[in-house]
Write a protein that holds these residues in place. Structure first.
Motif, PDB file in Angstrom:
ATOM      1  N   GLN A  84      -3.115  -8.720 -15.428  1.00 52.01           N
ATOM      2  CA  GLN A  84      -3.529 -10.123 -15.325  1.00 52.01           C
ATOM      3  C   GLN A  84      -2.431 -11.047 -15.850  1.00 52.01           C
ATOM      4  O   GLN A  84      -2.082 -12.050 -15.210  1.00 52.01           O
ATOM      5  N   ARG A  88      -0.012 -13.615 -13.651  1.00 51.99           N
ATOM      6  CA  ARG A  88       0.019 -15.041 -13.976  1.00 51.99           C
ATOM      7  C   ARG A  88       1.455 -15.544 -13.831  1.00 51.99           C
ATOM      8  O   ARG A  88       1.710 -16.683 -13.474  1.00 51.99           O
ATOM      9  N   TRP A 252      -7.577  -7.032 -11.357  1.00 51.37           N
ATOM     10  CA  TRP A 252      -7.341  -7.815 -12.584  1.00 51.37           C
ATOM     11  C   TRP A 252      -6.193  -8.799 -12.379  1.00 51.37           C
ATOM     12  O   TRP A 252      -6.268  -9.960 -12.809  1.00 51.37           O
ATOM     13  N   ILE A 255      -6.593 -12.341 -10.973  1.00 41.01           N
ATOM     14  CA  ILE A 255      -7.175 -13.360 -11.863  1.00 41.01           C
ATOM     15  C   ILE A 255      -6.061 -14.171 -12.525  1.00 41.01           C
ATOM     16  O   ILE A 255      -6.172 -15.390 -12.692  1.00 41.01           O
ATOM     17  N   GLY A 256      -4.962 -13.487 -12.871  1.00 40.18           N
ATOM     18  CA  GLY A 256      -3.841 -14.182 -13.507  1.00 40.18           C
ATOM     19  C   GLY A 256      -3.248 -15.226 -12.580  1.00 40.18           C
ATOM     20  O   GLY A 256      -2.981 -16.371 -12.997  1.00 40.18           O
ATOM     21  N   GLN A 300     -13.610 -12.551 -13.633  1.00 41.73           N
ATOM     22  CA  GLN A 300     -13.311 -11.958 -14.951  1.00 41.73           C
ATOM     23  C   GLN A 300     -14.412 -10.983 -15.364  1.00 41.73           C
ATOM     24  O   GLN A 300     -14.139  -9.890 -15.859  1.00 41.73           O
TER      25      GLN A 300
END
Ligand code: TGC
Ligand code: FAD
Length: 387
Positions: A84, A88, A252, A255-256, A300
């Protein structure tokens, strides 16, 4: 009372233990300090920032959820949080870690001999040996059971012929995990750089994942010793089980990317004054930002429950399909919407949503397209394969 954090609206952080939180924080700090300042330019230059590989190794990120062989032995939730934070920064960095850890180290760990594990895994954990994973072929990636790459026994060796396409890290890899059909079913081989007849070539121009290397692999009568065959990998189940590991990290990672886009859209809309007020004070912009918050929160909680199931050894492939499908779709929709909220600035290299958006066009395709995951879930709930 302070406002709720839009990127952790339901305080999911409170559901993490201290080691999970600590790892997320330290990888997050590294992404802020080392990745964000250079990634826009690397993307523009179509360059994988290989100077970051030793730093990721130093943090123990390669194969971090594996035990032994100099791997960090973290739980799967922590591995998810690492993905994550990396995504990002950029999907390309998370891709590198997914391929190295989940698609190359994991099969050696799960299906390799004791000698293979000793020979390859510590160097891969240290980032000194880079791997790539060759499953997809030019004639279609969704149906790997129809692969054309062939392995034929020749005394104590195997002769491999075929081609692999769209392979992350192909030209920079020291070894390739190559999947091939044989008289004994699908088998997996560790093909080393320098083996005669094994060559690779970059796919030079892409609009997506520009800060990542994507390549073609060619196998022309490549002689591979039996010692380089993964002894416990038998049948299509073996490569598909590797995909389950990598898809988990992608669920996962997405989401970042989404949280980076939400933050940028929120900052911009607070600062952009139009018709006498910041655009964040208008109903439609608020609705869009609120919707991003809602969707990120759902993603999340989904990822965390998936991780807890995996840590208990109870995660099922169809559950990974739901999570990869939901979370990548969520991130792609948010990236596109954030790009629009930024107006013309949103097409500039100075802003991240368009880079995330373009990257996510690959992420929604690789590791099983959205359609493949919908059909995997459809098969699970109806009992019929409609592929
Ligand atoms: P099917 O009959 O379903 O399965 C054959 C055998 O495999 C087992 N199995 C799985 N095992 C573990 N995890 C999974 N996800 C599994 N899916 C199936 C299954 O139980 C069976 O076992 P057995 O013992 O009974 O033989 O096979 P199928 O040919 O019908 O295919 C099903 C389908 C369409 C879901 C599968 O082919 C598929 O997933 N296709 C998509 C291919 C794909 O995702 N390729 C990704 C390539 S790698 C990549 O993209 C890397 S990008 C990385 C990056 O840069 O980050
Ligand atoms: P196809 O399989 O040809 O699919 C074309 C379209 O048909 C898609 O929209 C698909 O959803 C749809 N479709 C397929 N089956 C059905 C059906 N039954 N019903 C309806 N629609 C269907 N692969 C690796 O092995 N290793 C890697 O490291 C790797 N890295 C990659 C990196 C990048 C940047 C990209 C873009 C891809 C990478 N891939 C890798 C390949 C990736 O896994 C494949 O692109 C993916 O599996 C889809 O295969 P395909 O592109 O051949 O599309």
């Amino acid at each position: 009372m302070a406002s709720l954090d839009p990127t952790d609206f339901m305080d999911v952080a409170s559901l993490l233990d201290s080691e999970e939180r600590q790892t997320q924080r330290s990888v997050g700090r590294w992404v802020d300090q080392r990745v964000l300042p250079l990634i826009g330019q690397a993307f523009d230059e179509h360059r994988f920032p290989s100077e970051l590989v030793p730093e990721m190794a130093e943090m123990g990120l390669f194969g971090c959820n594996l035990e032994g062989y100099e791997c960090a032995g973290l739980n799967n939730v922590t591995y998810g949080l690492v993905c994550q934070e990396l995504e990002r920064g950029d999907s390309g960095l998370r891709s590198f870690v997914s391929v190295q850890g989940s698609l190359c180290m994991w099969p050696i760990h799960a299906y390799g001999s004791a000698e293979q594990k000793e020979r390859w895994l510590p160097g891969m954990a240290r980032g000194e040996i880079v791997g790539c994973f060759g499953l997809t072929e030019p004639d279609g990636g969704s149906d790997p059971g129809a692969m054309n790459t062939r392995a034929k026994r020749d005394g104590d060796d195997w002769i491999l012929n075929g081609a692999k396409m769209w392979i992350t890290n192909g030209t920079i890899a020291d070894l390739a995990i190559v999947w091939a059909e044989s008289d004994e079913g699908v088998l997996g081989f560790i093909v080393e750089k320098g083996f005669q007849g094994y060559t690779s070539r970059d796919i030079a121009k892409k609009f997506s994942l520009r800060a990542s290397v994507t390549s073609e692999l060619f196998l022309d009568h490549v002689r591979v010793p039996e010692a380089n065959r993964l002894p416990d990998a038998q049948g299509l189940r073996a490569p598909l089980s590797c995909l389950t590991q990598a898809r988990f990290g992608i669920a996962w990672g997405a989401i970042g990317a989404a949280t980076a886009c939400l933050r940028e859209a929120l900052e911009f809309s607070n600062e952009r004054v139009l018709f006498g007020r910041p655009i964040s004070h208008t109903q439609t912009i608020q609705r869009r930002l609120a919707d991003m918050t809602r969707r990120i929160t759902n993603a999340q909680l989904l990822a965390l429950q998936l991780g807890r199931l995996k840590d208990k050894g109870q995660m099922r492939p169809a559950q990974v399909s739901v999570a990869k499908w939901n979370n990548v779709r969520m991130a792609l929709d948010i990236a596109r919407d954030a790009r629009d909220i930024l107006g013309a600035s949103g097409i500039s290299i100075e802003t991240s949503p368009i880079r995330h958006m373009l990257n996510l066009e690959s992420v929604i395709t690789y590791e099983g397209t959205e359609t493949i995951h919908e059909l995997a879930v459809g098969r699970e709930i109806t009992g019929f394969a409609a592929f």
